[in-house]
Design a protein around this motif. Structure first.
Motif, PDB file in Angstrom:
ATOM      1  N   ALA A  50     -86.998  20.074 -14.890  1.00 46.46           N
ATOM      2  CA  ALA A  50     -86.009  18.827 -15.028  1.00 46.46           C
ATOM      3  C   ALA A  50     -84.553  19.287 -15.238  1.00 46.46           C
ATOM      4  O   ALA A  50     -83.638  18.724 -14.518  1.00 46.46           O
ATOM      5  CB  ALA A  50     -86.592  17.739 -15.880  1.00 46.46           C
ATOM      6  N   ALA A  51     -84.329  20.089 -16.237  1.00 45.43           N
ATOM      7  CA  ALA A  51     -83.072  20.430 -16.419  1.00 45.43           C
ATOM      8  C   ALA A  51     -82.383  21.369 -15.517  1.00 45.43           C
ATOM      9  O   ALA A  51     -81.198  21.009 -15.013  1.00 45.43           O
ATOM     10  CB  ALA A  51     -83.007  21.307 -17.659  1.00 45.43           C
ATOM     11  N   LEU A  52     -83.037  22.242 -15.083  1.00 51.90           N
ATOM     12  CA  LEU A  52     -82.566  22.995 -13.963  1.00 51.90           C
ATOM     13  C   LEU A  52     -82.300  22.358 -12.541  1.00 51.90           C
ATOM     14  O   LEU A  52     -81.173  22.501 -12.079  1.00 51.90           O
ATOM     15  CB  LEU A  52     -83.679  24.264 -13.720  1.00 51.90           C
ATOM     16  N   ALA A  53     -83.157  21.487 -12.258  1.00 54.69           N
ATOM     17  CA  ALA A  53     -83.041  20.711 -11.046  1.00 54.69           C
ATOM     18  C   ALA A  53     -81.730  19.653 -11.418  1.00 54.69           C
ATOM     19  O   ALA A  53     -80.851  19.549 -10.298  1.00 54.69           O
ATOM     20  CB  ALA A  53     -84.229  19.780 -10.748  1.00 54.69           C
ATOM     21  N   ILE A 111     -86.905  20.936 -28.715  1.00 59.32           N
ATOM     22  CA  ILE A 111     -87.634  20.531 -27.434  1.00 59.32           C
ATOM     23  C   ILE A 111     -87.642  19.115 -27.436  1.00 59.32           C
ATOM     24  O   ILE A 111     -87.402  18.515 -26.401  1.00 59.32           O
ATOM     25  CB  ILE A 111     -89.039  21.017 -27.495  1.00 59.32           C
ATOM     26  N   TRP A 112     -88.039  18.264 -28.558  1.00 60.01           N
ATOM     27  CA  TRP A 112     -88.037  17.025 -28.437  1.00 60.01           C
ATOM     28  C   TRP A 112     -86.419  16.036 -28.194  1.00 60.01           C
ATOM     29  O   TRP A 112     -86.332  15.273 -27.465  1.00 60.01           O
ATOM     30  CB  TRP A 112     -88.632  16.281 -29.558  1.00 60.01           C
ATOM     31  N   PHE A 113     -85.471  16.749 -28.784  1.00 57.43           N
ATOM     32  CA  PHE A 113     -84.232  16.299 -28.452  1.00 57.43           C
ATOM     33  C   PHE A 113     -83.826  16.573 -27.120  1.00 57.43           C
ATOM     34  O   PHE A 113     -83.187  15.590 -26.380  1.00 57.43           O
ATOM     35  CB  PHE A 113     -82.835  17.070 -29.496  1.00 57.43           C
ATOM     36  N   SER A 114     -84.272  17.814 -26.471  1.00 60.08           N
ATOM     37  CA  SER A 114     -84.028  17.906 -25.019  1.00 60.08           C
ATOM     38  C   SER A 114     -84.693  16.990 -24.093  1.00 60.08           C
ATOM     39  O   SER A 114     -84.038  16.741 -22.904  1.00 60.08           O
ATOM     40  CB  SER A 114     -84.122  19.484 -24.576  1.00 60.08           C
ATOM     41  N   ALA A 115     -85.800  16.492 -24.456  1.00 61.51           N
ATOM     42  CA  ALA A 115     -86.436  15.594 -23.928  1.00 61.51           C
ATOM     43  C   ALA A 115     -85.995  14.152 -24.056  1.00 61.51           C
ATOM     44  O   ALA A 115     -85.757  13.359 -22.975  1.00 61.51           O
ATOM     45  CB  ALA A 115     -87.913  15.313 -24.279  1.00 61.51           C
ATOM     46  N   LEU A 116     -85.244  13.717 -25.078  1.00 63.36           N
ATOM     47  CA  LEU A 116     -84.465  12.547 -25.120  1.00 63.36           C
ATOM     48  C   LEU A 116     -83.276  12.668 -24.207  1.00 63.36           C
ATOM     49  O   LEU A 116     -82.890  11.677 -23.804  1.00 63.36           O
ATOM     50  CB  LEU A 116     -84.051  12.629 -26.694  1.00 63.36           C
ATOM     51  N   THR A 117     -82.326  13.898 -24.514  1.00 55.25           N
ATOM     52  CA  THR A 117     -81.314  13.935 -23.692  1.00 55.25           C
ATOM     53  C   THR A 117     -81.669  13.963 -22.174  1.00 55.25           C
ATOM     54  O   THR A 117     -80.953  13.152 -21.297  1.00 55.25           O
ATOM     55  CB  THR A 117     -80.716  15.413 -24.135  1.00 55.25           C
ATOM     56  N   LEU A 118     -82.422  14.558 -21.685  1.00 53.83           N
ATOM     57  CA  LEU A 118     -82.982  14.690 -20.293  1.00 53.83           C
ATOM     58  C   LEU A 118     -83.290  13.331 -19.713  1.00 53.83           C
ATOM     59  O   LEU A 118     -82.924  13.113 -18.455  1.00 53.83           O
ATOM     60  CB  LEU A 118     -83.803  15.749 -19.939  1.00 53.83           C
TER      61      LEU A 118
END
Length: 128
Positions: A50-53, A111-118
């Motif tokens: 998701a982040a890369l896309a 990991i969970w913060f990146s899920a929130l941000t993304l």
């Protein structure tokens, strides 16, 4: 160029949705991986996609829009607090990554913060 951009938007949204839909049911049936490890591996893979896309779509668009939501700024304090705690008490691999069954490590906080941000970044766009 527009079709590629839309394709990457769809990929980022689809991977975020898949992470929400597959997480409750996902298990890797091998004896050397616990259920928690397999779920974290799924999250890391899908969040990375998701982040890369999302970054590629932004690059093709030529702009970088970030939501100015206070939740993201406040949420960033949690991984920073984990990092400060680890630096004060001494850096060990157990506190950074754990042995695979802990859920209260620096890696899991990121990991969970990146899920929130993304999720805030990917779903804040206009629907396709």
């Amino acid at each position: 160029m527009i079709k590629f951009q839309n394709m990457f938007y769809v990929i980022s949204r689809l991977s975020m949705l898949l992470s929400l839909l597959l997480l409750p049911f996902f298990v890797v049936p091998v004896p050397w991986m616990t259920t928690a490890q397999s779920k974290m591996a799924l999250m890391v893979i899908l969040l990375s996609v998701a982040a890369l896309a999302w970054v590629i779509a932004r690059f093709l668009e030529g702009t970088m829009r970030v939501s100015a939501v206070a939740v993201l700024a406040i949420g960033a304090l949690l991984p920073i607090a984990y990092l400060i705690s680890i630096l004060i008490t001494g850096i060990t691999s157990l506190s950074l990554f754990g042995t695979g069954i802990e859920q209260d490590t620096l890696a899991s906080a990121y990991i969970w913060f990146s899920a929130l941000t993304l999720s805030a970044l990917v779903f804040s766009e206009n629907p396709l």
